[in-house]
Design a protein around this motif. Structure first.
Motif, PDB file in Angstrom:
ATOM      1  N   ASP A  74      64.418  -5.512  44.599  1.00 15.25           N
ATOM      2  CA  ASP A  74      64.485  -6.467  43.493  1.00 15.25           C
ATOM      3  C   ASP A  74      65.928  -6.743  43.089  1.00 15.25           C
ATOM      4  N   PHE A  75      66.799  -5.768  43.196  1.00 23.32           N
ATOM      5  CA  PHE A  75      68.211  -6.047  42.915  1.00 23.32           C
ATOM      6  C   PHE A  75      68.792  -6.914  44.023  1.00 23.32           C
ATOM      7  N   ILE A  76      68.566  -6.511  45.249  1.00 24.20           N
ATOM      8  CA  ILE A  76      69.173  -7.214  46.383  1.00 24.20           C
ATOM      9  C   ILE A  76      68.753  -8.684  46.416  1.00 24.20           C
ATOM     10  N   TYR A  77      67.469  -8.947  46.260  1.00 25.85           N
ATOM     11  CA  TYR A  77      66.977 -10.314  46.423  1.00 25.85           C
ATOM     12  C   TYR A  77      66.783 -11.086  45.124  1.00 25.85           C
ATOM     13  N   ARG A  78      66.740 -10.390  43.987  1.00 27.92           N
ATOM     14  CA  ARG A  78      66.497 -11.086  42.721  1.00 27.92           C
ATOM     15  C   ARG A  78      67.542 -10.794  41.660  1.00 27.92           C
ATOM     16  N   GLY A  79      68.407  -9.808  41.890  1.00 27.91           N
ATOM     17  CA  GLY A  79      69.443  -9.485  40.925  1.00 27.91           C
ATOM     18  C   GLY A  79      68.977  -8.643  39.756  1.00 27.91           C
ATOM     19  N   GLU A  80      67.842  -7.961  39.882  1.00 27.32           N
ATOM     20  CA  GLU A  80      67.286  -7.147  38.803  1.00 27.32           C
ATOM     21  C   GLU A  80      68.045  -5.821  38.684  1.00 27.32           C
ATOM     22  N   LEU A  81      68.731  -5.626  37.586  1.00 35.34           N
ATOM     23  CA  LEU A  81      69.520  -4.404  37.403  1.00 35.34           C
ATOM     24  C   LEU A  81      68.657  -3.166  37.189  1.00 35.34           C
TER      25      LEU A  81
END
Length: 102
Positions: A74-81
């Protein structure tokens, strides 16, 4: 529904968005391009293209990053911290902000 999905995917998963996240991720780990690429079994020139946003990141490579370093997809593809190891969040945000200001 298809148009909304395409817009969301294009906006967040586009190589131009994923590349800076991978760079910030690598830098927050204190890794050189060479050592990071080697650790995830990725060709160094491919990593350079990914970080520049010129090439997409294969899901299998993302899964290796998640497994080895604890950064979620989710961080890699959506930027979710929320999908970033807590102890690296501040450093990661600093690198992301630096990339945005350049």
């Amino acid at each position: 529904m298809k148009k909304v999905t395409n817009i969301l995917i294009e906006r967040e998963s586009h190589p131009a968005k994923v590349g800076p996240r991978i760079t910030a991720l690598r830098e927050s780990l204190g890794k050189t391009k060479a050592s990071f690429a080697d650790s995830i079994s990725l060709d160094r020139s491919t990593l350079t293209k990914v970080e520049k946003g010129e090439a997409g990141l294969d899901i299998a490579v993302s899964e290796r990053i998640a497994y080895i370093y604890g950064f979620g997809l989710d961080f890699i593809y959506r930027g979710e911290l929320d999908d970033v190891p807590f102890e690296l969040r501040a450093e990661l945000v600093n690198h992301l902000n630096k990339a945005r200001s350049n």
